[in-house]
Design an enzyme around this catalytic site. Structure first.
Site, short mmCIF file in Angstrom:
data_model
loop_
_atom_site.label_atom_id
_atom_site.label_comp_id
_atom_site.label_asym_id
_atom_site.label_seq_id
_atom_site.Cartn_x
_atom_site.Cartn_y
_atom_site.Cartn_z
N GLU A 37 31.21 52.48 101.92
CA GLU A 37 31.74 51.09 101.34
C GLU A 37 31.33 50.86 99.76
O GLU A 37 30.19 50.51 99.65
CB GLU A 37 31.23 49.86 102.32
CG GLU A 37 31.76 50.05 103.65
CD GLU A 37 33.25 49.74 103.79
OE1 GLU A 37 33.93 49.14 102.67
OE2 GLU A 37 33.76 50.08 104.61
N CYS A 41 31.73 42.63 96.24
CA CYS A 41 32.38 43.91 96.13
C CYS A 41 33.82 43.62 96.01
O CYS A 41 34.78 44.21 95.23
CB CYS A 41 31.92 45.04 97.25
SG CYS A 41 32.30 44.37 98.73
P1 NDP Z 1 23.19 51.23 94.67
O1 NDP Z 1 24.05 51.78 95.22
O2 NDP Z 1 22.05 52.07 93.69
O3 NDP Z 1 21.97 50.88 95.92
C1 NDP Z 1 22.56 50.64 97.30
C2 NDP Z 1 21.63 50.87 98.24
O4 NDP Z 1 21.47 52.34 98.33
C3 NDP Z 1 20.47 50.32 98.29
O5 NDP Z 1 19.75 49.98 99.40
C4 NDP Z 1 19.46 51.43 97.36
O6 NDP Z 1 18.06 51.34 97.73
C5 NDP Z 1 20.19 52.55 98.26
N1 NDP Z 1 19.98 53.90 97.61
C6 NDP Z 1 19.54 53.94 96.08
N2 NDP Z 1 19.36 55.40 95.97
C7 NDP Z 1 19.51 55.83 96.99
C8 NDP Z 1 19.43 57.40 97.34
N3 NDP Z 1 19.44 58.41 96.37
N4 NDP Z 1 19.77 57.72 98.70
C9 NDP Z 1 19.98 56.71 99.62
N5 NDP Z 1 19.88 55.63 99.62
C10 NDP Z 1 19.72 55.13 97.95
O7 NDP Z 1 23.10 49.79 94.19
P2 NDP Z 1 22.35 48.89 93.20
O8 NDP Z 1 21.55 47.79 94.12
O9 NDP Z 1 21.41 49.67 92.20
O10 NDP Z 1 23.46 48.24 92.28
C11 NDP Z 1 24.08 48.84 91.22
C12 NDP Z 1 25.50 48.64 91.25
O11 NDP Z 1 26.18 49.07 92.56
C13 NDP Z 1 25.85 47.26 91.02
O12 NDP Z 1 25.87 46.85 89.81
C14 NDP Z 1 27.30 46.93 91.65
O13 NDP Z 1 28.29 47.32 90.82
C15 NDP Z 1 27.15 48.04 92.53
N6 NDP Z 1 27.11 47.50 94.06
C16 NDP Z 1 28.31 47.41 94.81
C17 NDP Z 1 27.94 46.76 96.02
C18 NDP Z 1 29.45 46.54 97.12
O14 NDP Z 1 29.22 45.70 97.95
N7 NDP Z 1 30.18 47.38 97.12
C19 NDP Z 1 26.85 46.18 96.64
C20 NDP Z 1 25.74 46.55 95.82
C21 NDP Z 1 25.91 46.98 94.45
P3 NDP Z 1 17.26 50.51 96.94
O15 NDP Z 1 17.80 49.17 96.51
O16 NDP Z 1 15.87 50.64 97.10
O17 NDP Z 1 17.11 51.38 95.42
#
Ligand code: NDP
Length: 517
Positions: free
Chosen positions: A256, A290
């Protein structure tokens, strides 16, 4: 005592006995409005995650053995618990994510509704059923059922720290799986609270829903821990990394990812309602949604009126951390830079910038972004092409709805969207042809509140579905069984079949299907 009062206990207890194996490293989650520490959490390492998943595997067998009734009773107890503590959880969401208390209530309400639907529809959607065995196996009975995968790993984001992961957690649990949830490093307290709530509501199977905390490495460890499926919500770049990690163990994934959702405002639209929906869809939750509306394509017949309405409504919006605020701060401080970059790029490319009356000099800190509308941004600008994830909206004038649809669909993303048209046929036609997983006609985001409807994207917005019957099936494997009812004199699937059997079969096929051209 409230779970929030027990936060320290929750912090320790959030991963049960995992702490025996966790590294001593910890991290803090902070309130984006004030910087105050909300909680301190262990950084679970690969061993700790493996142990948690191993415990989940034992619990998964017991959970599956409970059957639909036993699981349904416990899922009801969980949702009852959440409903009774709604304000307590909303307060924690407010403190850790920053959104207004009322928005947190709305988010949790949606999650509870999905939990109820998933628990109530699991048997009908997944339970054993007889299917038609067809001509070639007419002497057999054929059965289909959807069996759980074991342990499902869920990696969740911070923007809707209850609703979004619950879209996977509730459906995975209802389908008979145990769940290990890794919340975002920005909202671990909410994740830990949910796991503590589960343990309180379902004390006989505490390990059916567990939480591990940490950074990306903890998430990567969950991908490698032998889960039956990994459900990820977050950005496309991280989604690619998660898929690559899961590929090492052939672990299936549900993705997602982000969106760049568009709204089409047609000639006959109710312009005031469309403006209200666009402003809410773009600015609520500070635009960190999102399925938030990021682009509007309004036909030349309604463009001026629409822009005037949006400008008027923008005036009243004010970010803040008090109860009367329209939305809160950016949860992840670095997102503020992304939003600023998009706004600057668009302005540099000649876009007209419209801001509300909120005075940025009065904002508590730099994590607050004023509501901003960008008019007539070039289509190749970053503010139109990339997910902004802030309280911003582009509005572009188009000739007609067909041009609007063409531009709306010209995006790498395809998550949700919206169409405003008074004509039922026109609205439905545009909705069907919109390249997205979900579209609301004459409203925004409504599809997310209908538990029976699947939720998920196309293209860079990911694949797989949460919610609805598809969301339940997503966390299962289809199991097919045939049972011979009567033995036929001639068995086609035997070396003992007579030589004439194949010719007879070919003649029957010719009679049945040969006339079709
Ligand atoms: P990320 O996609 O980086 O993180 C989402 C989740 O993945 C977090 O729990 C994160 O952990 C985890 N994660 C990060 N790196 C890894 C990895 N290598 N392997 C497994 N899990 C991992 O989102 P961000 O929070 O950094 O946000 C960045 C951008 O993503 C936003 O600017 C937005 O554009 C988008 N976003 C979209 C969402 C949606 O609903 N579609 C929701 C959130 C963000 P941790 O937080 O500990 O790094």
């Amino acid at each position: 005592m409230s779970l929030v009062d027990q936060m320290d206990t929750v912090t320790d207890a959030s991963a049960g006995s995992v702490d025996r194996h966790a590294t001593t490293e910890t991290f803090e989650s902070t309130n984006p409005a004030s910087g105050a520490v909300v909680g301190v959490f262990p950084v679970h390492d690969a061993d700790a995650v493996r142990e948690t998943v191993a415990r989940g595997r034992v619990a998964a067998r017991q959970w599956a053995d409970l059957g639909y009734d036993g699981r349904g009773t416990r899922l009801s107890a969980f949702r009852g618990y959440l409903a009774r503590r709604l304000h307590e959880l909303a307060d924690l969401v407010h403190r850790e994510n920053g959104k207004p208390h009322a928005d947190a209530i709305l988010e949790i309400t949606l999650a509870i509704d999905h939990l109820a639907w998933a628990g109530g529809h699991a048997r009908k959607t997944l339970g054993p059923r007889k299917v038609n065995a067809g001509m070639l196996a007419a002497n057999h009975a054929a059965y289909l059922e959807y069996q759980p995968l074991g342990v499902v790993g869920v990696i969740g984001p911070w923007n809707y720290p209850v609703f979004t992961p619950m879209g996977s957690i509730a459906y995975a649990l209802a389908a008979g799986n145990a769940v290990v949830f890794k919340p975002s490093e920005y909202t671990p307290a909410v994740g830990a609270w949910l796991a503590a709530a589960w343990r309180a509501a379902v004390p006989d199977l505490p390990d059916a829903f567990q939480v591990v905390t940490g950074y990306g490495e903890t998430g990567a460890a969950l991908c490698r821990a032998g889960v039956g499926k990994l459900a990820f919500t977050g950005s496309a770049p991280t989604g690619r990394k998660v898929m690559a990690t899961c590929a090492e163990t052939l672990t299936p994934v549900l993705m997602e990812l982000g969106g760049k959702d568009a709204m089409i405002v047609d000639d006959d639209a109710d312009v005031t309602a469309a403006a209200d929906a666009a402003v809410w869809g773009a600015m609520s939750n500070g635009g960190q949604t999102c399925i938030g509306i990021e682009r509007v394509y309004a036909t030349s017949a309604v463009y001026d009126r629409f822009v005037a309405e949006v400008t008027e409504q923008l005036r009243t919006l004010r970010p803040g951390s008090d109860d009367a605020a329209s939305y809160g701060p950016m949860t992840m401080a670095s997102q503020t830079d992304v939003v600023k970059r998009h706004l600057a790029d668009a302005a540099g490319a000649g876009a007209r910038v419209v801001r509300g009356d909120a005075d940025p000099s009065l904002f508590p800190n730099e994590n607050y972004v004023p509501p901003t509308v960008l008019l007539d941004v070039p289509e190749d600008n970053v503010a139109v092409r990339e997910e902004t994830f802030g309280p911003t909206l582009t509005i572009t004038k188009v000739r007609d709805a067909e041009e609007a649809l063409e531009l709306a669909n010209n995006s790498a993303h395809g998550l949700g969207g919206s169409v405003f048209s008074k004509s039922k046929e026109r609205g439905m036609d545009l909705a069907r042809r919109m390249r997205s997983g979900m579209t609301s006609v004459n409203s925004v985001l409504t599809f997310a509140s209908v538990p029976a409807l699947p939720f998920g994207g196309v293209g860079d917005s990911g694949f797989g579905r949460i919610h609805g019957e598809d969301g339940l099936k997503e966390f299962t494997r289809a199991k097919a069984i045939t049972r011979q009812r009567i033995a036929l004199p001639v068995n086609l699937m035997s070396f003992g079949r007579p030589a004439s059997a194949a010719d007879a079969l070919a003649r029957v096929m010719g009679m049945l299907h040969g006339r079709h051209r």
